[in-house]
Design a protein around this motif. Structure first.
Motif, PDB file in Angstrom:
ATOM      1  N   LEU A   1       0.879  -1.167   0.000  1.00 20.60           N
ATOM      2  CA  LEU A   1       0.000   0.000   0.000  1.00 20.60           C
ATOM      3  C   LEU A   1       0.910   1.208   0.000  1.00 20.60           C
ATOM      4  N   ASP A   2       0.779   2.092  -0.999  1.00 25.42           N
ATOM      5  CA  ASP A   2       1.584   3.310  -0.970  1.00 25.42           C
ATOM      6  C   ASP A   2       0.739   4.522  -1.340  1.00 25.42           C
TER       7      ASP A   2
ATOM      8  N   VAL B   1      -2.882   0.297  -4.285  1.00 27.37           N
ATOM      9  CA  VAL B   1      -2.763  -1.019  -3.663  1.00 27.37           C
ATOM     10  C   VAL B   1      -2.210  -1.966  -4.725  1.00 27.37           C
ATOM     11  N   THR B   2      -1.166  -2.709  -4.378  1.00 26.60           N
ATOM     12  CA  THR B   2      -0.538  -3.641  -5.321  1.00 26.60           C
ATOM     13  C   THR B   2      -0.520  -5.032  -4.695  1.00 26.60           C
ATOM     14  N   TRP B   3      -0.733  -6.031  -5.528  1.00 24.80           N
ATOM     15  CA  TRP B   3      -0.760  -7.407  -5.051  1.00 24.80           C
ATOM     16  C   TRP B   3       0.007  -8.281  -6.036  1.00 24.80           C
ATOM     17  N   ASN B   4       1.010  -8.991  -5.537  1.00 21.94           N
ATOM     18  CA  ASN B   4       1.737  -9.973  -6.346  1.00 21.94           C
ATOM     19  C   ASN B   4       1.351 -11.363  -5.830  1.00 21.94           C
TER      20      ASN B   4
ATOM     21  N   ALA C   1      -0.620  -7.065  -9.788  1.00 23.96           N
ATOM     22  CA  ALA C   1      -1.826  -6.291 -10.099  1.00 23.96           C
ATOM     23  C   ALA C   1      -1.878  -5.069  -9.193  1.00 23.96           C
ATOM     24  N   GLN C   2      -2.414  -3.981  -9.727  1.00 22.28           N
ATOM     25  CA  GLN C   2      -2.543  -2.772  -8.903  1.00 22.28           C
ATOM     26  C   GLN C   2      -3.829  -2.035  -9.252  1.00 22.28           C
ATOM     27  N   VAL C   3      -4.362  -1.340  -8.253  1.00 20.73           N
ATOM     28  CA  VAL C   3      -5.389  -0.322  -8.504  1.00 20.73           C
ATOM     29  C   VAL C   3      -4.905   0.942  -7.812  1.00 20.73           C
TER      30      VAL C   3
END
Ligand SMILES: [Cu+2]
Length: 416
Positions: free
Chosen positions: A227-228, A256-259, A266-268
């Motif tokens: 989360l940045d 928000v990024t998810w690996n 993936a990011q939104v």
């Protein structure tokens, strides 16, 4: 405030390049950790973005005392021929040189991102690119059907991260030039786009904030999640490509990024950009993006694909969306195939006074290309390639663009 960075950089860049005195070169540095957490460096893209962990690390890696460094860059010489009545041809060069450095400091990791480009040499009006919009060459007229050059100083940022527990960390990223937490990894650092010499026409919906003069980002990493959030100067660079245009940090974004596995990222993200455009200073912009990248690695090869969506909602005028699907396939150590499909709503194709001024047109573009790396001289790979593009758009634009314009580029590339 303007800082004249030209002289500083002119002395700094050669120093960086030759400063690799007694050092240890390693194509694969085991355990080279990221700047924002204890994971493999290959996860980190541009700014504070992530890519799939299995993305191959590029560039020259070295250790020098407590420092681990990575030098990465390319220079393309391009012949560009954009077709139809609004097309044009031009020979020019795009480039970037990036230094990353990392060391342990006070129980955490300290890092530096420094990136420059020689693109201002191509001239303020950039290069011909049908349906491209964004920024200006003279401070009065927007660029249309042209891609602006990137600034000399693209990034100058320092980072610091600290572990909270195994797999979790907090980090800071700040500098006079950098990339806020908004959008996917920028096209010139995205493996699925790196071999393609032209900018996406969706750039100003997805990743155009990558050169921002004044950024502070704070982030939190927990295992495969990040989360940045950023405070930054929302104004795009102006036509003076050699300077640093610091302004107040008047804009905000969060991502928000998810690996979920080594091959996926993936990011939104969403941001509020205060007065991004110099020529329309009264208009603010909300930008929302989502993207997913998949990398299929195999020995000596890879295949990376990015799917991205972006939406710009201005405080005056109509919102517009952009879609991008791009892929690059490394067939052998010397051959890469790449392609990109885009769809974007453009309302800036005409100047005030033109009958179609202010209308939004849905533009579709498809590009396919190939590059052959024919030689390696020391650490520099030399390649030659080409790409061709075709478009689809409403018939109302036929009189302006011709009914079936096509474009192509031929290029030679040197890459670290
Ligand atoms: Cu850009």
């Amino acid at each position: 405030m303007r800082l004249r960075a030209r002289h500083l950089l002119r002395s700094l860049v050669p120093a960086l390049v030759v400063s690799h005195g007694p050092l240890v070169l390693a194509q694969e540095v085991p355990g080279m950790s990221g700047l924002y957490g204890r994971y493999d460096m290959s996860r980190e893209g541009s700014g504070t973005s992530w890519e799939p962990d299995s993305t191959p690390l590029e560039g020259i890696h070295a250790t020098q005392g407590a420092w681990m460094t990575m030098l990465h860059g390319f220079a393309d010489a391009i012949y560009d021929n954009q077709g139809g009545p609004r097309g044009n041809s031009q020979t020019f060069s795009t480039s970037m040189l990036m230094l990353m450095a990392r060391r342990e400091l006070a129980g955490g990791a300290f890092g530096v991102h420094l990136m420059v480009s020689a693109e201002p040499l191509m001239g303020a009006s950039g290069y011909p690119l049908l349906f491209q919009t964004g920024e200006t060459a003279d401070g009065r007229v927007p660029l249309i059907d042209r891609q602006h050059p990137h600034n000399l100083l693209m990034e100058a940022a320092a980072t610091y991260s600290r572990d909270l527990a195994p797999g979790s960390s907090v980090f800071l990223y700040a500098g006079p030039a950098g990339e806020p937490a908004l959008g996917p990894t920028t096209f010139m650092h995205r493996l699925s786009a790196e071999d393609n010499p032209e900018a996406p026409i969706t750039h100003h919906w997805l990743d155009s904030t990558h050169v921002t003069y004044g950024v502070v980002t704070a982030g939190y990493v927990w295992r495969q999640f990040k989360l940045d959030a950023s405070a930054f100067n929302g104004r795009e660079p102006d036509q003076h490509r050699y300077d640093v245009e610091l302004r107040p940090l008047d804009s905000y974004s969060a991502r928000v990024t998810w690996n979920p596995s080594r091959d996926w990222s993936a990011q939104v993200s969403a941001g509020r950009l205060a007065s991004p455009e110099q020529l329309e200073p009264g208009i603010d912009m909300r930008r929302t993006t989502a993207s997913v990248t998949y990398n299929a690695p195999s020995p000596g090869q890879w295949w990376q694909t990015t799917f991205a969506f972006g939406r710009n909602s201005p405080s005056q005028g109509t919102a517009s969306s952009a879609w991008l699907l791009e892929s690059a396939l490394k067939l052998t150590s010397s051959q890469t195939l790449f392609g990109r499909a885009e769809r974007v709503g453009k309302d800036e194709l005409f100047l005030p006074g033109a009958p179609l001024y202010g209308q939004t047109f849905e533009i579709e573009k498809l590009s396919l290309g190939y590059i052959f790396d024919f030689a390696q001289v020391s650490a520099v790979n030399l390649g030659v390639g080409g790409l061709a593009s075709a478009y689809a758009f409403p018939a109302a634009l036929d009189a302006t663009y011709g009914s079936h314009p096509t474009s192509y580029m031929l290029f030679v590339r040197a890459r670290l």
